[in-house]
Write an enzyme that holds these catalytic residues in place. Structure first.
Site, PDB file in Angstrom:
ATOM      1  N   LYS A 205      96.712 145.540  53.921  1.00 45.91           N
ATOM      2  CA  LYS A 205      98.143 146.133  53.979  1.00 45.91           C
ATOM      3  C   LYS A 205      98.940 147.325  53.031  1.00 45.91           C
ATOM      4  O   LYS A 205      98.441 148.326  52.860  1.00 45.91           O
ATOM      5  CB  LYS A 205      98.553 145.364  53.122  1.00 45.91           C
ATOM      6  CG  LYS A 205      98.495 143.716  53.751  1.00 45.91           C
ATOM      7  CD  LYS A 205      99.210 142.538  53.495  1.00 45.91           C
ATOM      8  CE  LYS A 205      99.015 141.465  54.215  1.00 45.91           C
ATOM      9  NZ  LYS A 205      99.036 139.945  53.617  1.00 45.91           N
ATOM     10  N   ARG A 239      91.487 137.206  54.114  1.00 41.66           N
ATOM     11  CA  ARG A 239      92.313 136.843  55.691  1.00 41.66           C
ATOM     12  C   ARG A 239      91.910 139.094  55.934  1.00 41.66           C
ATOM     13  O   ARG A 239      92.939 139.592  55.577  1.00 41.66           O
ATOM     14  CB  ARG A 239      93.207 136.586  55.325  1.00 41.66           C
ATOM     15  CG  ARG A 239      93.945 136.462  57.133  1.00 41.66           C
ATOM     16  CD  ARG A 239      95.523 136.137  56.938  1.00 41.66           C
ATOM     17  NE  ARG A 239      96.082 135.420  58.321  1.00 41.66           N
ATOM     18  CZ  ARG A 239      96.434 137.175  58.531  1.00 41.66           C
ATOM     19  NH1 ARG A 239      97.073 138.464  58.150  1.00 41.66           N
ATOM     20  NH2 ARG A 239      97.154 136.290  59.523  1.00 41.66           N
TER      21      ARG A 239
END
Ligand code: HH2
Length: 275
Positions: A205, A239
């Site tokens: 991210k 995740r």
């Protein structure tokens, strides 16, 4: 949890697995590399993204989920905010709904999940994917995200979903600055007080990119650092896009933490399985 985005535009793996044959191969290789759950998504929710019509989203994910159900016993989750997509995915063999809106975007989502007995991941997001990174603001990000998740747990329970079916997620990168993300990760253990397993999605991210000034393709080491620290602070599910690199790092971290895994199930920690 391994990620398979059946999309043309996801921020990291967009276009890699739009072809269902490639998506199925990818999912099976994630399972072979140690994923307990495969998360199949047909809509990118990167900052600034527009929603995909439900028909198109179903066209992307349903054939992949149906083929996976035939070929693996791994749990399958569907990454969607739309009840129509979730319903088709559950019928095709998914057993968990990963809803980044925590049941807020579609009023039919919580009743659908309640009726199906599926697991449900409730994630925090400020705003919508289109607008969430414009000017995220909190007085106290940890308290506000925690209160939101508690409220969404109550809404899920009120709709008839069993408590043991719920997983919570602070929503790293969804309406948060770099500092907000760091505060949430620093204080992850406090989310355990809500009494359900905590899922964290840090994989490649932008907060990692901002710290290191690197593109998504160059964020593996940063992802490993964030994933291991999230685990240490109480995350039960991670995740991630990168099996087996994360799996190796997590296995060593768990051994150091005294949470050695045997045959895929953790000892001394909350189960990562939703049900
Ligand atoms: N992050 C993404 C998508 N779904 N679900 C949960 N529960 N938690 C997350 O942190 C999370 C999520 C974004 O990552 P990705 O799917 O790789 O990208 P895109 O939204 O561009 O498809």
């Amino acid at each position: 949890m391994g990620v398979v985005n059946v999309t043309p535009d996801s921020f990291y793996d967009g276009g890699f697995y739009l072809d269902p044959v490639r998506a199925i191969e990818r999912a099976l290789s994630l399972v072979a590399d140690g994923a307990d759950i495969v998360d199949v998504g047909g809509e990118s929710t990167r900052p600034g993204s527009d929603p995909v019509p439900a028909e198109e989203e179903k066209r992307r994910v349903v054939p992949v989920i149906a083929a996976l159900r035939e070929r693996t016993d791994a749990l399958i989750s569907v990454d969607t905010t739309k009840a129509e997509v979730a319903e088709a995915a559950l019928a095709a063999g998914a057993s968990i709904v990963n809803d980044i809106s925590a049941g807020r975007f579609d009023p039919r989502m919580l009743p659908l999940v309640a009726g199906s007995g599926a697991g449900l991941i409730l994630m925090h997001m400020q705003g919508t994917p289109k607008t969430m990174q414009i000017n995220p603001h909190y007085e106290d990000v940890v308290a506000e995200v925690k209160d939101f998740l508690a409220e969404r747990m109550e809404a899920a329970l009120a709709s008839g979903i069993r408590r043991e079916c719920l997983v919570i997620d602070p929503g790293i990168g969804f309406g948060k600055t770099v500092d907000h993300n760091l505060l949430l990760l620093q204080n992850l253990s406090s989310f355990r007080e809500l009494g359900r397993p905590v899922l964290v999605g840090v994989s490649r991210k932008s907060f990692i990119g901002r710290i290191l000034n690197l593109e998504p393709s160059e964020r593996l080491e940063g992802t490993i650092a964030a994933a291991v620290l999230a685990l240490e602070r109480g995350a039960s599910l991670l995740r991630v896009h990168d099996l087996p690199a994360i799996k190796r790092a997590v296995t060593v971290a768990e051994a150091i933490l005294g949470r050695t895994r045997s045959s895929g199930s953790p000892k001394g920690t909350q189960t990562p399985y939703v049900h």
